[in-house]
Design a protein around this motif. Structure first.
Motif, PDB file in Angstrom:
ATOM      1  N   UNK A 146       0.840  -1.202   0.000  1.00 15.48           N
ATOM      2  CA  UNK A 146       0.000   0.000   0.000  1.00 15.48           C
ATOM      3  C   UNK A 146       0.872   1.248   0.000  1.00 15.48           C
ATOM      4  N   UNK A 147       1.918   1.246   0.811  1.00 17.48           N
ATOM      5  CA  UNK A 147       2.821   2.387   0.882  1.00 17.48           C
ATOM      6  C   UNK A 147       3.505   2.629  -0.456  1.00 17.48           C
ATOM      7  N   UNK A 148       3.953   1.552  -1.106  1.00 14.25           N
ATOM      8  CA  UNK A 148       4.644   1.681  -2.398  1.00 14.25           C
ATOM      9  C   UNK A 148       3.708   2.212  -3.475  1.00 14.25           C
ATOM     10  N   UNK A 149       2.521   1.608  -3.587  1.00 14.98           N
ATOM     11  CA  UNK A 149       1.584   2.001  -4.633  1.00 14.98           C
ATOM     12  C   UNK A 149       1.003   3.395  -4.379  1.00 14.98           C
TER      13      UNK A 149
ATOM     14  N   UNK B  41       1.036   8.148 -16.154  1.00  9.22           N
ATOM     15  CA  UNK B  41       2.409   8.016 -15.653  1.00  9.22           C
ATOM     16  C   UNK B  41       2.522   6.817 -14.715  1.00  9.22           C
ATOM     17  N   UNK B  42       1.518   6.652 -13.862  1.00  8.22           N
ATOM     18  CA  UNK B  42       1.542   5.509 -12.944  1.00  8.22           C
ATOM     19  C   UNK B  42       1.542   4.191 -13.712  1.00  8.22           C
ATOM     20  N   UNK B  43       0.671   4.074 -14.718  1.00  7.01           N
ATOM     21  CA  UNK B  43       0.591   2.831 -15.492  1.00  7.01           C
ATOM     22  C   UNK B  43       1.902   2.542 -16.216  1.00  7.01           C
ATOM     23  N   UNK B  44       2.522   3.580 -16.763  1.00 10.44           N
ATOM     24  CA  UNK B  44       3.820   3.403 -17.434  1.00 10.44           C
ATOM     25  C   UNK B  44       4.880   2.952 -16.435  1.00 10.44           C
ATOM     26  N   UNK B  45       4.893   3.541 -15.250  1.00 15.88           N
ATOM     27  CA  UNK B  45       5.867   3.165 -14.219  1.00 15.88           C
ATOM     28  C   UNK B  45       5.629   1.741 -13.737  1.00 15.88           C
ATOM     29  N   UNK B  46       4.352   1.371 -13.556  1.00 18.91           N
ATOM     30  CA  UNK B  46       4.021   0.022 -13.085  1.00 18.91           C
ATOM     31  C   UNK B  46       4.452  -1.021 -14.115  1.00 18.91           C
TER      32      UNK B  46
END
Length: 327
Positions: free
Chosen positions: A137-140, A197-202
């Protein structure tokens, strides 16, 4: 290696046909008539591990139906689908741990509770211990720029905050295959950019395979190098976005600002006049005529500014759906 495989995938529904009005309702009650609606027709494709693929089409084209078959929510009428070596409709536990489905118009978070409570419930469902759940949870939440929002009731969050919390909940078990159906639906421009950006990073961090549907072409162009186009249930393009754009643009878009107002009919001879208000005009000019046409415009009109580029991708895709085929 192909992680998602679909071969000759079909889905049809038997629906009742009703004429409007009271007489139609009575007739439908005593003598119901049915027709078969073909939602998906002989769709075949493969998606390799780690690929991000855009899946686009107009409303009712069959995108969501296809995603639901890939997730095992509905069973295909015919054809074959394999995801991560498993048949989705069998709902195998190992298969369910590999995938997630995010739908922009649906929500899984409990409305009156903070997202954090729902996240711990999800962690328990997937057998994630509390210490590991806290770390994930902290990471995401850091990647999604969520902080105190996780402790507020869901009903008090903005649409963008809720969508990011929904993504966090869907990815808590670290799935390797992401089926995303309009994940940025209704979000403002800034929220859309943050989700992209989140999806690209994930994808980069975990090598996740992503199949993304969206009506916002910015989502597709910024995340996906490959696109699949579906129209009336049939897949009619599967390839790179760049190759599609090249095939769709036998012309260039020329934007012109004039010092003095110009008549429409004087500009139509150069190509397809998309817009013109006298001082500003946009003309689609065939590539082979571009040099001569631009020279003629500069020599014969009081041009203040001129810009040459490709037509907007949204415009190209819209024309493609109207024709139902790649020219």
């Amino acid at each position: 290696m192909a992680l998602v495989k679909a071969k000759d995938l079909c889905k049809s529904y038997r629906v009742s046909v009703k004429t409007p009005g009271i007489s139609g309702a009575l007739s439908n009650f005593f003598n119901r008539k049915f027709q078969t609606v073909q939602a998906v027709r002989n769709v075949s494709f493969q998606i390799n591990r780690g690929e991000m693929v855009g899946f686009i089409g107009p409303n009712g084209a069959g995108k969501t139906t296809t995603l639901k078959m890939l997730c095992g929510l509905i069973c295909p009428t015919s054809g074959e689908v394999i995801v991560g070596g498993k048949k989705p409709f069998a709902r195998d536990k190992e298969f369910l741990r590999q995938i997630t489905l995010v739908m922009g118009q649906k929500q899984q978070l409990i409305w009156d509770l903070p997202p954090l409570d729902s996240l711990y419930v999800n962690a328990a469902v997937y057998g994630i211990n509390r210490t590991e759940a806290k770390e994930r949870i902290k990471e995401l939440s850091s990647m999604l720029e969520l902080d105190e929002e996780l402790t507020r009731p869901v009903r008090k969050l903005s649409l963008g905050q809720r969508m990011k919390a929904e993504l966090l909940a869907s990815l808590l078990h670290r799935p390797s295959v992401l089926f995303l159906d309009e994940p940025t639906l209704g979000l403002d421009v800034n929220a859309q950019a943050r989700v992209r950006k989140f999806l690209a990073d994930y994808n980069k961090k975990y090598g996740a395979t992503v199949l993304l549907t969206s009506h916002y072409m910015a989502d597709i162009t910024s995340l996906c190098s490959r696109v699949m186009l579906i129209h009336k249930g049939s897949l009619f393009h599967d390839g790179s976005l760049e190759s599609l754009t090249e095939r769709l643009t036998p012309y260039r878009s020329v934007k012109i600002a004039f010092k003095e107002p110009q008549e429409h009919h004087l500009l139509k001879k150069f190509g397809e006049l998309e817009e013109c208000d006298g001082y500003l005009a946009r003309i689609l000019i065939p590539r082979e005529k571009l040099t001569n046409s631009v020279s003629s415009i500069l020599n014969n009109f009081p041009v203040k500014d001129l810009e040459i580029g490709d037509p907007p991708i949204e415009e190209l895709i819209g024309k493609l759906f109207q024709s139902g085929k790649v020219q």
